[in-house]
Motif scaffolding. Structure first.
Motif, short mmCIF file in Angstrom:
data_model
loop_
_atom_site.label_atom_id
_atom_site.label_comp_id
_atom_site.label_asym_id
_atom_site.label_seq_id
_atom_site.Cartn_x
_atom_site.Cartn_y
_atom_site.Cartn_z
N ASN A 116 -5.06 -0.90 -0.43
CA ASN A 116 -3.93 -1.73 -0.84
C ASN A 116 -3.86 -1.84 -2.36
O ASN A 116 -4.88 -2.07 -3.01
N ILE A 117 -2.66 -1.67 -2.89
CA ILE A 117 -2.49 -1.81 -4.34
C ILE A 117 -2.40 -3.29 -4.69
O ILE A 117 -3.01 -3.77 -5.63
N LEU A 118 -1.65 -4.03 -3.89
CA LEU A 118 -1.63 -5.49 -4.01
C LEU A 118 -2.18 -6.05 -2.71
O LEU A 118 -1.90 -5.53 -1.64
N ALA B 249 0.86 -1.19 0.00
CA ALA B 249 0.00 0.00 0.00
C ALA B 249 0.88 1.23 0.00
O ALA B 249 1.95 1.24 0.61
N TYR B 250 0.46 2.27 -0.74
CA TYR B 250 1.22 3.52 -0.73
C TYR B 250 0.69 4.46 0.35
O TYR B 250 1.34 5.38 0.77
N ASP B 251 -0.57 4.23 0.73
CA ASP B 251 -1.12 5.04 1.82
C ASP B 251 -1.87 4.10 2.76
O ASP B 251 -1.94 2.89 2.53
N ASP C 151 11.03 -2.96 -16.54
CA ASP C 151 9.76 -2.22 -16.47
C ASP C 151 9.54 -1.44 -17.76
O ASP C 151 10.12 -0.39 -17.96
N GLU C 152 8.71 -1.98 -18.62
CA GLU C 152 8.41 -1.36 -19.92
C GLU C 152 9.67 -0.78 -20.58
O GLU C 152 9.71 0.41 -20.88
N PRO C 153 10.66 -1.62 -20.81
CA PRO C 153 11.93 -1.09 -21.27
C PRO C 153 11.86 -0.53 -22.69
O PRO C 153 12.71 0.25 -23.07
N SER D 101 5.01 -5.02 -19.16
CA SER D 101 4.68 -4.24 -20.35
C SER D 101 3.17 -4.15 -20.43
O SER D 101 2.47 -4.96 -19.85
N HIS D 102 2.64 -3.14 -21.15
CA HIS D 102 1.23 -3.32 -21.45
C HIS D 102 1.00 -3.53 -22.94
O HIS D 102 -0.10 -3.43 -23.42
N ASP D 103 2.09 -3.91 -23.61
CA ASP D 103 1.98 -4.29 -25.01
C ASP D 103 1.83 -5.81 -25.08
O ASP D 103 2.75 -6.56 -24.78
N GLY E 108 -1.09 -6.17 -18.14
CA GLY E 108 -2.39 -5.73 -17.62
C GLY E 108 -2.59 -4.27 -17.91
O GLY E 108 -1.67 -3.58 -18.34
N PRO E 109 -3.81 -3.77 -17.68
CA PRO E 109 -4.11 -2.37 -17.98
C PRO E 109 -3.33 -1.43 -17.07
O PRO E 109 -2.82 -1.84 -16.03
N SER E 110 -3.28 -0.19 -17.46
CA SER E 110 -2.56 0.82 -16.70
C SER E 110 -3.12 0.92 -15.27
O SER E 110 -4.32 0.89 -15.07
N GLY E 111 -2.20 0.96 -14.31
CA GLY E 111 -2.62 1.14 -12.92
C GLY E 111 -3.00 -0.15 -12.21
O GLY E 111 -3.47 -0.12 -11.08
N CYS E 112 -2.75 -1.31 -12.83
CA CYS E 112 -3.17 -2.55 -12.20
C CYS E 112 -2.14 -3.06 -11.19
O CYS E 112 -2.40 -4.03 -10.48
N GLY E 113 -0.97 -2.44 -11.15
CA GLY E 113 0.01 -2.84 -10.13
C GLY E 113 1.22 -3.59 -10.66
O GLY E 113 1.95 -4.20 -9.88
N LYS E 114 1.47 -3.51 -11.94
CA LYS E 114 2.63 -4.21 -12.52
C LYS E 114 3.94 -3.65 -11.98
O LYS E 114 4.80 -4.39 -11.50
N THR E 115 4.06 -2.32 -12.10
CA THR E 115 5.29 -1.69 -11.63
C THR E 115 5.46 -1.91 -10.13
O THR E 115 6.56 -2.20 -9.65
N THR E 116 4.36 -1.81 -9.41
CA THR E 116 4.40 -2.03 -7.97
C THR E 116 4.96 -3.42 -7.65
O THR E 116 5.82 -3.58 -6.78
N THR E 117 4.50 -4.43 -8.37
CA THR E 117 4.98 -5.79 -8.15
C THR E 117 6.48 -5.90 -8.43
O THR E 117 7.25 -6.46 -7.64
N1 ATP Z 1 4.25 6.37 -5.33
C1 ATP Z 1 2.93 6.14 -5.34
N2 ATP Z 1 2.14 6.72 -4.42
C2 ATP Z 1 0.80 6.49 -4.41
N3 ATP Z 1 0.17 5.69 -5.27
C3 ATP Z 1 0.90 5.07 -6.21
C4 ATP Z 1 2.32 5.27 -6.29
N4 ATP Z 1 2.78 4.53 -7.32
C5 ATP Z 1 1.70 3.92 -7.85
N5 ATP Z 1 0.57 4.23 -7.19
C6 ATP Z 1 -0.78 3.70 -7.47
O1 ATP Z 1 -0.72 2.30 -7.43
C7 ATP Z 1 -1.49 1.72 -8.47
C8 ATP Z 1 -0.65 0.76 -9.26
O2 ATP Z 1 0.39 1.48 -9.87
P1 ATP Z 1 1.48 0.79 -10.78
O3 ATP Z 1 2.51 1.85 -11.05
O4 ATP Z 1 1.96 -0.45 -10.14
O5 ATP Z 1 0.67 0.48 -12.09
P2 ATP Z 1 1.15 -0.18 -13.45
O6 ATP Z 1 0.42 -1.46 -13.57
O7 ATP Z 1 2.62 -0.23 -13.52
O8 ATP Z 1 0.57 0.85 -14.50
P3 ATP Z 1 1.22 1.41 -15.86
O9 ATP Z 1 0.95 0.41 -16.91
O10 ATP Z 1 0.45 2.66 -16.09
O11 ATP Z 1 2.67 1.65 -15.60
C9 ATP Z 1 -2.05 2.89 -9.28
O12 ATP Z 1 -3.38 3.07 -8.90
C10 ATP Z 1 -1.21 4.06 -8.87
O13 ATP Z 1 -1.99 5.22 -8.88
#
Ligand code: ATP
Ligand code: MG
Lengths: 351, 261
Positions: free
Chosen positions: A18-20, A12-14, A159-161, A192-194, A37-46
């Motif tokens: 929870n993001i995951l 969780a960022y706050d 990460d989306e290189p 990637s989201h491609d 997965g679509p934008s914002g689904c948590g790929k980068t977070t993972t």
């Molecule tokens: N530093 C942060 N602080 C607060 N919320 C964040 C932060 N980074 C990401 N988020 C939130 O966490 C969720 C997942 O973000 P993440 O970056 O993992 O998405 P993603 O799957 O990589 O998307 P994209 O394809 O757009 O890169 C999003 O809703 C985003 O708004």
């Protein structure tokens, strides 16, 4: 035993959401796994969690069976390739690549050999004295990859290189990445989201939705047999046909108007069953021709659009609206009645 | 055809006259042979320049000014760099407050600030003169350090930091081998600016200096209370020269745009 294992991870960022949540993933040694997965689904977070940039609020991260949850970034030998390349602007290509080796106190001669070898592997020989600002996007990307590879990482994270490169270069670079990865047999997690990019180079693809992996399978399996409605829609099954299963008989599924449906792999299914089918797989024909009792319905053309290789129709039927592609020459006109056939092997039951 | 703005032309002329006029007079007067300031000078002489180096008060206070400026730079960077880094790198509660807090010495009039320091450091806590001057100068240098460093950190891509860590560098190591080299020009410009701010300062120094410990501008003030000869003009010209050289150096590292931002 899996090389890495994420067990019931929560991030969780706050404080609020929870993001995951209860996230699980395991990757075998030598495997190339993509997160898609679509934008914002948590790929980068993972990915950042695996790298150690993000902390897990809950759960465990295992590397070779050891608990790595609290191991700091610089003690995990994981290469990370950033979307922005993140090259050191004040260092030459040579020093960028040598950075990790110098930290490992490798002796100068060995550094030289290793750096030159890896630069050769990524086709950047002769560029050692350039600075990042003097390179093209594709060259920077290769420096970034070389810099992560030269430390012989236990794991390589991308990460989306390729997202900042143009289409031609993307195709070329993804093959390059796959070639290097297979040569060095380094376990890789790729974001990637491609879709095409992920499917073309991965051993396995994980389709993510809202912080959850909906399906982790080989690309052909995901492409042909999506397990959930989300995955089905994501990979292009634009039609979802809700049916009811009785669990018996040769055609155990019935659409809402009672039309019986034969669906491969649906034997014994009861209750509400959703079946997905691609617009390309529904057969469209003039109504009135003879049709079987199963897997068929009549409908009326609502919209016709031209796709180049054929036409796409929106067809209104008693069991719902369908998107259908046809390669036929003469398009059906607006309001015309047509017949749709759903081949049993093309209908995929999904959750 | 270009439009002519007569009024604008006159205003520009007047501004330059008011800005540069006094400087021209001082430069002219510094070369005068007479024992009092005259303009235009009745001849040409370098004797007042020579005299600058014979007034002992100037020499001792110059050394003190140098020492205060150099020590001040070290201290203000030790405090300012981590502060600027934290302010630009992280989001935290009270960030706005800290930003204003660190910048406040620029906004508060120097006289008020100097008097405040005198009251607390010297009168209440009996801090000796030299450390008192030093503290005063560090406080007025910090805002410049923070501003310059923050603005060069603004262009810094923090994923570069993460890249270094993923390659095996600890947080601290990353700061020294990746962050610092990339804000080098900001650091150089910050050093020059902080030096100027300290070396030219009058309003804070005037309260904090005392018997035996005086900075150069304060010695110059004291000098003109008793003497009216062109020595003061000569030393002012030297002062201007030094400032011009430093400003030129800043312009080369950061660009003058920095001052107008
Ligand atoms: N530093 C942060 N602080 C607060 N919320 C964040 C932060 N980074 C990401 N988020 C939130 O966490 C969720 C997942 O973000 P993440 O970056 O993992 O998405 P993603 O799957 O990589 O998307 P994209 O394809 O757009 O890169 C999003 O809703 C985003 O708004
Ligand atoms: Mg992302």
């Amino acid at each position: 035993m899996a090389l890495i294992e994420l067990k019931n991870i929560t991030v969780a960022y706050d404080q609020k959401h929870n993001i995951l949540e209860n996230f699980n993933l395991s990757v075998e040694e030598g495997e190339f796994v993509s997160l898609l997965g679509p934008s914002g689904c948590g790929k980068t977070t993972t990915l950042r969690l695996i790298a150690g940039f993000n902390e897990a609020k809950d759960g465990q991260f295992l590397f070779k069976g050891q608990d790595y949850t609290k191991v700091p970034v610089h003690k995990r030998a994981f290469g990370f390739v950033f979307q922005s390349h993140a090259l050191f602007p004040h260092l030459s290509v040579y020093d960028n690549v040598a950075f990790g080796l110098k930290l490992r106190k490798t002796d100068a001669k060995q550094i030289r050999t290793k750096v030159m070898d890896i630069l050769e592997a990524v086709n950047l020989k002769g560029f050692e004295n350039r600075y990042p600002s003097q390179l093209s996007g594709g060259q920077r990307q290769r420096v970034a990859i070389a810099r992560s590879l030269v430390i012989q990482p236990d794991l390589l994270l991308f990460d989306e290189p390729l997202s900042s490169l143009d289409a031609n270069l993307r195709v070329q670079m993804r093959m390059e990445i796959r070639r290097i990865q297979q040569e060095l047999k380094v376990t890789t997690v790729y974001v990637s989201h491609d879709q095409e990019e992920c499917f073309s180079i991965s051993d396995k693809v994980a389709i993510m939705n809202k912080g959850v992996i909906e399906q982790l399978d080989t690309p052909p399996l995901i492409y042909k047999k999506p397990k959930t409605e989300f995955v089905a829609r994501f990979v292009g099954f634009e039609n979802i046909l809700p049916m009811t299963g009785s669990g018996e008989g040769a055609a155990p599924l019935k659409a809402k108007d009672g039309t019986p449906f034969v669906v491969e792999g649906a034997a014994g299914m009861k209750g509400t069953v959703k079946c997905a089918i691609r617009p390309d797989d529904i057969r469209i024909a003039k109504d009135g021709e003879e049709r079987g009792a199963d897997n068929s319905t009549a409908g009326r053309i609502q919209v016709t659009t031209y796709l180049g290789r054929g036409y796409q129709y929106v067809v209104e039927t008693a069991i719902g609206e369908f998107l259908v592609n046809s390669h036929g020459e003469a398009p059906f006109g607006h309001g015309e009645t047509v017949r749709l056939d759903f081949p049993p092997d093309k209908l995929v039951p999904v959750d | 055809m270009k439009e002519k703005h007569t009024l604008l032309g006159w205003i520009t002329f007047l501004v330059f006259l008011f800005l540069l006029g006094p400087l021209v007079i001082i430069i002219g007067a510094s070369f005068g042979p007479d024992n009092y300031l005259t303009f235009p000078p009745n001849g040409f002489s370098l004797k007042w320049y020579e005299n600058v180096f014979h007034v002992e008060m100037f020499w001792t206070s110059f050394k003190i000014s140098m020492l205060v400026a150099l020590l001040g730079i070290v201290l203000s960077f030790l405090l300012g760099i981590p502060a600027a880094y934290a302010l630009s790198r992280y989001q935290f509660k009270g960030k706005g407050f800290f930003t204003s807090f660190f910048i406040s010495p620029i906004i508060i009039p120097g006289i008020v600030f100097g008097y405040g320091l005198l009251k607390y450091l010297v009168i209440t806590y009996h801090i000796p003169i030299f450390p008192g001057v030093l503290i005063g100068h560090v406080v007025i240098m910090i805002p410049y350090v923070i501003r310059v460093i923050s603005s060069s950190l603004m262009n810094f891509d923090y994923s570069v930091e993460e890249a270094a860590m993923s390659l095996g560098a600890s947080r601290l190591k990353t700061f020294f081998v990746v962050v610092l080299p990339n804000i080098r020009s900001g650091i150089i410009a910050g050093i020059l600016l902080a030096f100027l701010e300290s070396f030219n300062n009058v309003d804070v120094s005037v309260f904090m200096t005392g018997p035996g410990v005086s900075t150069l501008p304060i010695s110059m003030l004291n000098y003109v209370e008793y003497y009216f000869d062109p020595t003061i003009a000569a030393i002012s010209v030297l002062f201007m020269l030094m400032t011009a050289v430093l400003i030129a150096a800043i312009e080369r590292t950061l660009g003058l745009r920095f001052f107008t931002k």
